[in-house]
Write a protein that holds these residues in place. Structure first.
Motif, PDB file in Angstrom:
ATOM      1  N   VAL A  39     -10.553   3.614   6.296  1.00 49.40           N
ATOM      2  CA  VAL A  39      -9.607   2.800   5.523  1.00 49.40           C
ATOM      3  C   VAL A  39      -9.627   1.323   5.923  1.00 49.40           C
ATOM      4  CG1 VAL A  39      -7.988   4.566   4.746  1.00 49.40           C
ATOM      5  CG2 VAL A  39      -7.727   3.559   7.036  1.00 49.40           C
TER       6      VAL A  39
ATOM      7  N   ASP B 251       5.584   6.214   4.588  1.00 59.07           N
ATOM      8  CA  ASP B 251       5.943   6.403   3.171  1.00 59.07           C
ATOM      9  C   ASP B 251       6.017   7.877   2.864  1.00 59.07           C
ATOM     10  OD1 ASP B 251       3.267   7.398   2.189  1.00 59.07           O
ATOM     11  OD2 ASP B 251       2.634   5.415   2.939  1.00 59.07           O
TER      12      ASP B 251
ATOM     13  N   PHE C 223     -13.343  -0.819   1.229  1.00 62.64           N
ATOM     14  CA  PHE C 223     -13.016   0.607   1.048  1.00 62.64           C
ATOM     15  C   PHE C 223     -11.727   0.700   0.231  1.00 62.64           C
ATOM     16  CE2 PHE C 223     -10.656   4.416   2.001  1.00 62.64           C
ATOM     17  CZ  PHE C 223     -11.607   5.408   1.814  1.00 62.64           C
ATOM     18  N   THR C 224     -11.833   1.346  -0.901  1.00 61.10           N
ATOM     19  CA  THR C 224     -10.632   1.518  -1.746  1.00 61.10           C
ATOM     20  C   THR C 224     -10.722   2.816  -2.529  1.00 61.10           C
ATOM     21  OG1 THR C 224      -9.271   0.512  -3.477  1.00 61.10           O
ATOM     22  CG2 THR C 224     -11.638   0.144  -3.655  1.00 61.10           C
TER      23      THR C 224
ATOM     24  N   ASN D  93       0.846  -1.212   0.000  1.00 58.41           N
ATOM     25  CA  ASN D  93       0.000   0.000   0.000  1.00 58.41           C
ATOM     26  C   ASN D  93       0.871   1.248   0.000  1.00 58.41           C
ATOM     27  OD1 ASN D  93      -2.500  -1.108  -0.127  1.00 58.41           O
ATOM     28  ND2 ASN D  93      -2.940  -0.990   2.072  1.00 58.41           N
ATOM     29  N   ALA D  94       1.934   1.206   0.851  1.00 57.33           N
ATOM     30  CA  ALA D  94       2.822   2.377   0.949  1.00 57.33           C
ATOM     31  C   ALA D  94       3.489   2.643  -0.408  1.00 57.33           C
ATOM     32  CB  ALA D  94       3.864   2.124   2.030  1.00 57.33           C
TER      33      ALA D  94
ATOM     34  N   GLY E 258      -0.248  10.680   1.700  1.00 55.23           N
ATOM     35  CA  GLY E 258      -0.987  10.438   2.951  1.00 55.23           C
ATOM     36  C   GLY E 258      -2.431  10.084   2.658  1.00 55.23           C
TER      37      GLY E 258
ATOM     38  N   ALA F 139       1.748   8.639   4.816  1.00 57.61           N
ATOM     39  CA  ALA F 139       0.948   7.920   5.824  1.00 57.61           C
ATOM     40  C   ALA F 139       1.852   7.211   6.820  1.00 57.61           C
ATOM     41  CB  ALA F 139       0.037   6.917   5.137  1.00 57.61           C
TER      42      ALA F 139
ATOM     43  N   ALA G 246       1.137   4.155  -2.850  1.00 57.30           N
ATOM     44  CA  ALA G 246       0.825   5.569  -2.594  1.00 57.30           C
ATOM     45  C   ALA G 246       1.847   6.488  -3.274  1.00 57.30           C
ATOM     46  CB  ALA G 246       0.796   5.822  -1.082  1.00 57.30           C
TER      47      ALA G 246
ATOM     48  N   LYS H 162      -8.423   2.932  -5.070  1.00 56.60           N
ATOM     49  CA  LYS H 162      -7.642   2.532  -6.249  1.00 56.60           C
ATOM     50  C   LYS H 162      -8.580   1.967  -7.317  1.00 56.60           C
ATOM     51  CE  LYS H 162      -4.048   1.120  -3.069  1.00 56.60           C
ATOM     52  NZ  LYS H 162      -3.399  -0.030  -2.462  1.00 56.60           N
TER      53      LYS H 162
ATOM     54  N   MET I  32      -9.899  -4.909   0.547  1.00 52.38           N
ATOM     55  CA  MET I  32      -9.961  -5.924   1.604  1.00 52.38           C
ATOM     56  C   MET I  32      -8.655  -6.025   2.401  1.00 52.38           C
ATOM     57  SD  MET I  32     -12.822  -7.172   2.001  1.00 52.38           S
ATOM     58  CE  MET I  32     -12.483  -8.603   3.001  1.00 52.38           C
ATOM     59  N   GLY I  33      -7.555  -5.463   1.828  1.00 51.82           N
ATOM     60  CA  GLY I  33      -6.234  -5.612   2.468  1.00 51.82           C
ATOM     61  C   GLY I  33      -6.218  -5.141   3.917  1.00 51.82           C
ATOM     62  N   LEU I  34      -6.636  -3.881   4.155  1.00 48.83           N
ATOM     63  CA  LEU I  34      -6.568  -3.329   5.519  1.00 48.83           C
ATOM     64  C   LEU I  34      -7.604  -3.979   6.442  1.00 48.83           C
ATOM     65  CD1 LEU I  34      -5.847   0.488   4.945  1.00 48.83           C
ATOM     66  CD2 LEU I  34      -4.283  -1.313   5.650  1.00 48.83           C
ATOM     67  N   ALA I  35      -8.775  -4.322   5.886  1.00 49.00           N
ATOM     68  CA  ALA I  35      -9.805  -4.978   6.717  1.00 49.00           C
ATOM     69  C   ALA I  35      -9.258  -6.306   7.247  1.00 49.00           C
ATOM     70  CB  ALA I  35     -11.072  -5.211   5.902  1.00 49.00           C
TER      71      ALA I  35
ATOM     72  N   GLY J  31      -8.471  -1.636  -7.082  1.00 44.67           N
ATOM     73  CA  GLY J  31      -8.409  -2.134  -5.687  1.00 44.67           C
ATOM     74  C   GLY J  31      -9.636  -2.943  -5.286  1.00 44.67           C
TER      75      GLY J  31
ATOM     76  N   PHE K 213       1.410   3.890   9.377  1.00 47.95           N
ATOM     77  CA  PHE K 213       0.614   2.790   9.956  1.00 47.95           C
ATOM     78  C   PHE K 213       1.388   2.207  11.132  1.00 47.95           C
ATOM     79  CE2 PHE K 213      -1.533   3.282   6.006  1.00 47.95           C
ATOM     80  CZ  PHE K 213      -2.832   2.838   6.225  1.00 47.95           C
TER      81      PHE K 213
HETATM   82  P1  ADP Z   1      -6.820  -1.716  -1.604  1.00 46.37           P
HETATM   83  O1  ADP Z   1      -5.362  -1.674  -1.531  1.00 46.37           O
HETATM   84  O2  ADP Z   1      -7.360  -2.839  -2.440  1.00 46.37           O
HETATM   85  O3  ADP Z   1      -7.460  -0.408  -1.963  1.00 46.37           O
HETATM   86  P2  ADP Z   1      -6.681  -1.709   1.167  1.00 46.37           P
HETATM   87  O4  ADP Z   1      -7.649  -2.140   2.171  1.00 46.37           O
HETATM   88  O5  ADP Z   1      -5.337  -2.300   1.255  1.00 46.37           O
HETATM   89  O6  ADP Z   1      -7.345  -2.016  -0.185  1.00 46.37           O
HETATM   90  O7  ADP Z   1      -6.557  -0.134   1.242  1.00 46.37           O
HETATM   91  C1  ADP Z   1      -7.721   0.647   1.368  1.00 46.37           C
HETATM   92  C2  ADP Z   1      -7.455   2.074   1.008  1.00 46.37           C
HETATM   93  O8  ADP Z   1      -6.690   2.714   2.007  1.00 46.37           O
HETATM   94  C3  ADP Z   1      -6.664   2.298  -0.194  1.00 46.37           C
HETATM   95  O9  ADP Z   1      -7.490   2.210  -1.367  1.00 46.37           O
HETATM   96  C4  ADP Z   1      -6.124   3.692   0.016  1.00 46.37           C
HETATM   97  O10 ADP Z   1      -7.077   4.663  -0.334  1.00 46.37           O
HETATM   98  C5  ADP Z   1      -5.921   3.769   1.466  1.00 46.37           C
HETATM   99  N1  ADP Z   1      -4.508   3.585   1.809  1.00 46.37           N
HETATM  100  C6  ADP Z   1      -3.928   2.449   2.307  1.00 46.37           C
HETATM  101  N2  ADP Z   1      -2.622   2.650   2.529  1.00 46.37           N
HETATM  102  C7  ADP Z   1      -2.352   3.915   2.181  1.00 46.37           C
HETATM  103  C8  ADP Z   1      -1.140   4.713   2.204  1.00 46.37           C
HETATM  104  N3  ADP Z   1       0.030   4.254   2.609  1.00 46.37           N
HETATM  105  N4  ADP Z   1      -1.255   6.010   1.765  1.00 46.37           N
HETATM  106  C9  ADP Z   1      -2.433   6.512   1.328  1.00 46.37           C
HETATM  107  N5  ADP Z   1      -3.572   5.826   1.297  1.00 46.37           N
HETATM  108  C10 ADP Z   1      -3.548   4.523   1.705  1.00 46.37           C
END
Ligand code: ADP
Length: 641
Positions: A591, A578, A596-597, A546-547, A582, A631, A550, A599, A605-608, A602, A633
């Motif tokens: 997030v 990163d 929620f995406t 994700n980083a 942000g 950002a 971005a 991209k 589901m990654g962050l969930a 996208g 994390f």
């Molecule tokens: P995906 O990568 O499929 O969009 P994630 O759950 O991994 O799903 O991320 C959700 C959203 O969180 C991303 O679409 C993005 O908008 C935001 N996000 C995650 N990491 C970052 C980051 N390092 N900088 C900016 N936005 C981020």
């Protein structure tokens, strides 16, 4: 001969027939009675009403030792109370005590006889009631002088002490029969280990008589238990000895009116003081001594003697002939025991003879605190219900947790595939590099071997390079397989710095390919946590990808992703920053939501999944923006040691 009960019935019959036939008289009596009842107390009014109904009856009660000597005092008290209660006539009860019975060498009785003579001369009592043996003997001896024609009732006297030769037509005897064998049998029945019985009997003439009787009757017991006689001891000395009795000894309380030192003992004070000091149970065969100090057994009941005495007295006062009233001596009633004494001396209820009555049983906690206990029981029931409900809920929750963890594992596995998909370039690059080197080195070695004098050292060096590159390629495949492995959620002791380092190894080439500097700064200390290493690596991978996402390809500024670990109290922290734009302030709260995406390709589901994994490890994950941009994390996990 007219039986006594019949005489009593005839008497009451006569009374009722008088009141029915003379109505005007009865009405006047009633009015007067009503008037009196309004003016006087109820008891007084009753007495006045009775005196209006008939002539006054005079009863002379003669006590043996004094008014307060047990057991006779209790018989006398009960007889008087019953006489007062049952008598249809007003009564004048006059009491005298024969003090001479206390002394071994009594002075002359003549003055007392003269006193009674002058008192009752010309106004004879209607009945003379003697209580106890000395009083019975006295009236029998002086009846000719004192009460030649007055009916005599000899009550509360043991049948052996009655002078039968002097009994006449005007006499009624209400006698008792002492059975010392039965009393001692009872002791051995309830306390079969008894080895010794200390017998307490005083030293007055009457007590001396009983001492000899007890000795005679208990001759056969001498073989079964040792009998110790306290008759020649002062009561003070008796108390001393009773406090230091050897085990398996009991005390037998006969009588204690006058002790060997000549000290007179009224009431039951003596017995109470013995009870207070004695280290052994006390037995007696008299109800007047039962209830505070003695264990119990078969005994003379006051009511047995008093009811017969009262029936006889009322019969004689009503005109029945004394000679027509005849009673057999009253024996012991069914055994009675004092529950408190049974407890004190550890006597089991199973040892008591059948038909025994246990008195003074202390109400147990359920009876004493019924309402409180019911309330407590109700509270317990409600609590038990709540607890079982909660336990049920807990079980359901546990089942749900196991299920959700299973789903999480599956989801995480799918997510790993998609992450690894993103790493394809990196993996290909990582494999290509060592494989390319291996090919080049192999070709070089081949060429060198074709030479006439190949440089063996150089070839050895080339072969070592080939082996190193092969190991590098194998390591890439091993890591990949470990990430893609489908394993159940498995918690083990891991070192977080190593786990993170391995994850970074997987994405290093991707970062290189994207011209992003991937920095890793582990803390210089071990970070031991409990967790599933594959799942934690997956979280770190997700955050790094994700980083990198971005940081746009067009961005020409600083292109850097930094991973660091540190220890904050009891927590291990992984921070991933990163140099991207942000997270928009409005998105910060969302997030971690599923799907929620921002991209275009996208899945959201990654962050969930990352959050679910970290929470399953009892940790937390938060997203923030750095002041310098980009950002941040932060993952926090509890440290185990
Ligand atoms: P995906 O990568 O499929 O969009 P994630 O759950 O991994 O799903 O991320 C959700 C959203 O969180 C991303 O679409 C993005 O908008 C935001 N996000 C995650 N990491 C970052 C980051 N390092 N900088 C900016 N936005 C981020």
């Amino acid at each position: 001969m007219q039986p006594l009960e019949a005489a009593g019935t005839e008497l009451s019959g006569r009374m009722s027939s008088v009141s029915v036939r003379s109505w005007p008289g009865a009405a006047a009596l009633l009015c007067l009675g009503l008037f009196v009842a309004l003016c006087l107390s109820p008891e007084r009014a009753g007495a006045v009403e009775r005196s209006l109904r008939g002539e006054l009856k005079r009863v002379l009660v003669l006590h043996s030792f004094g008014r307060e000597f047990r057991p006779w005092s209790e018989y006398a008290r009960d007889i008087k109370a019953e006489l007062e209660r049952q008598s249809p006539w007003p009564l004048d009860i006059q009491e005298h005590a024969l003090l001479t019975a206390r002394f071994n060498n009594p002075g002359p009785e003549a003055p007392f006889v003269e006193y009674l003579h002058s008192l009752y001369q010309g106004a004879m009592p209607d009945i003379v009631l003697s209580i106890g043996a000395p009083a019975a003997r006295f009236v029998q001896r002086y009846r000719d002088r004192l009460f030649p024609h007055t009916p005599l009732i000899l009550s509360a006297v043991e049948h052996r002490l009655i002078n039968r030769a002097d009994l006449g037509d005007n006499d009624v005897v209400v006698a008792i029969r002492n059975d010392f064998v039965a009393a001692f049998d009872n002791i051995l029945q309830v306390l079969p280990d008894t080895k010794s019985v200390a017998v307490v009997i005083g030293a007055s003439p009457l007590e001396k008589f009983w001492l000899e009787e007890v000795k005679r009757e208990l001759k056969s017991f001498g073989e079964r238990v040792e009998l110790v006689w306290y008759s020649d001891l002062s009561f003070e000395e008796i108390l001393k000895r009773a406090s230091k009795l050897p085990p398996h000894t009991v005390l037998f309380w006969g009588l204690m009116s006058v002790d060997a030192a000549g000290v007179v003992h009224e009431s039951d004070i003596a017995l109470r003081s013995l009870h207070a000091v004695a280290n052994a149970p006390i037995f007696s065969y008299q109800e007047p001594f039962f209830g505070n100090s003695t264990v119990g057994g078969p005994m003379h009941l006051i009511a047995d003697t008093s009811s017969r005495t009262v029936t006889a007295a009322l019969g004689v006062l009503g005109g029945a002939k004394p000679a027509s009233i005849h009673y057999e001596p009253i024996g012991f009633a069914a055994p009675r025991y004092d529950w408190r004494e049974l407890q004190r001396w550890g006597i089991s209820e199973s040892r008591l003879p059948p038909g025994s009555q246990i008195l003074f049983r202390e109400p147990n906690i359920w009876v004493r605190y019924r309402w409180q206990m019911l309330m407590i029981a109700a509270v317990f029931l409600v609590q038990a219900g709540l607890i079982s409900g909660l336990l049920h809920e807990r079980r359901r929750r546990h089942v749900a947790e196991v299920e959700s963890r299973q789903r999480l594992t599956e989801l995480a596995h799918v997510n790993r595939y998609s992450t690894v998909g993103e790493l394809t370039t990196s993996i290909a690059h990582e494999l290509n590099q060592p494989l390319g080197s291996i090919l080049t080195n192999a070709e070089t070695a081949e060429l060198m071997l074709k030479a006439s004098s190949p440089d063996i050292n150089e070839i050895r060096q080339i072969l070592a390079d080939i082996r190193r590159d092969d190991q590098r390629a194998s390591e890439v495949i091993r890591r990949l397989r470990s990430v893609l492995r489908k394993t159940p959620f498995e918690v083990k002791d891991i070192e977080l710095n190593d786990t993170v380092r391995e994850a970074i190894g997987l994405v290093k080439a991707v970062a290189d390919g994207r011209r992003i500097t991937l920095i890793y700064m582990p803390v210089l200390a071990h970070l031991h946590v409990k967790g599933d290493p594959v799942q934690l690596q997956q979280v770190v991978l997700n955050l790094i990808i994700n980083a990198m996402d971005a940081i746009s390809d067009a961005d020409t500024g600083k292109r850097e992703v930094s991973v660091s670990t540190l220890r904050a109290g009891n927590q291990a922290e992984i921070r991933i920053t990163d140099t991207g734009p942000g997270i928009a302030a409005s998105d910060l709260a969302n997030v971690f939501d599923p799907f929620f995406t921002t991209k275009p390709q996208g899945m959201g589901m990654g962050l969930a999944i990352a959050r679910t994994i970290i929470e399953a490890h009892h940790g937390a994950i938060v997203a923030a923006n750095q002041l310098s941009g980009g950002a941040l994390f932060t993952i926090r996990l509890p440290i185990t040691r």
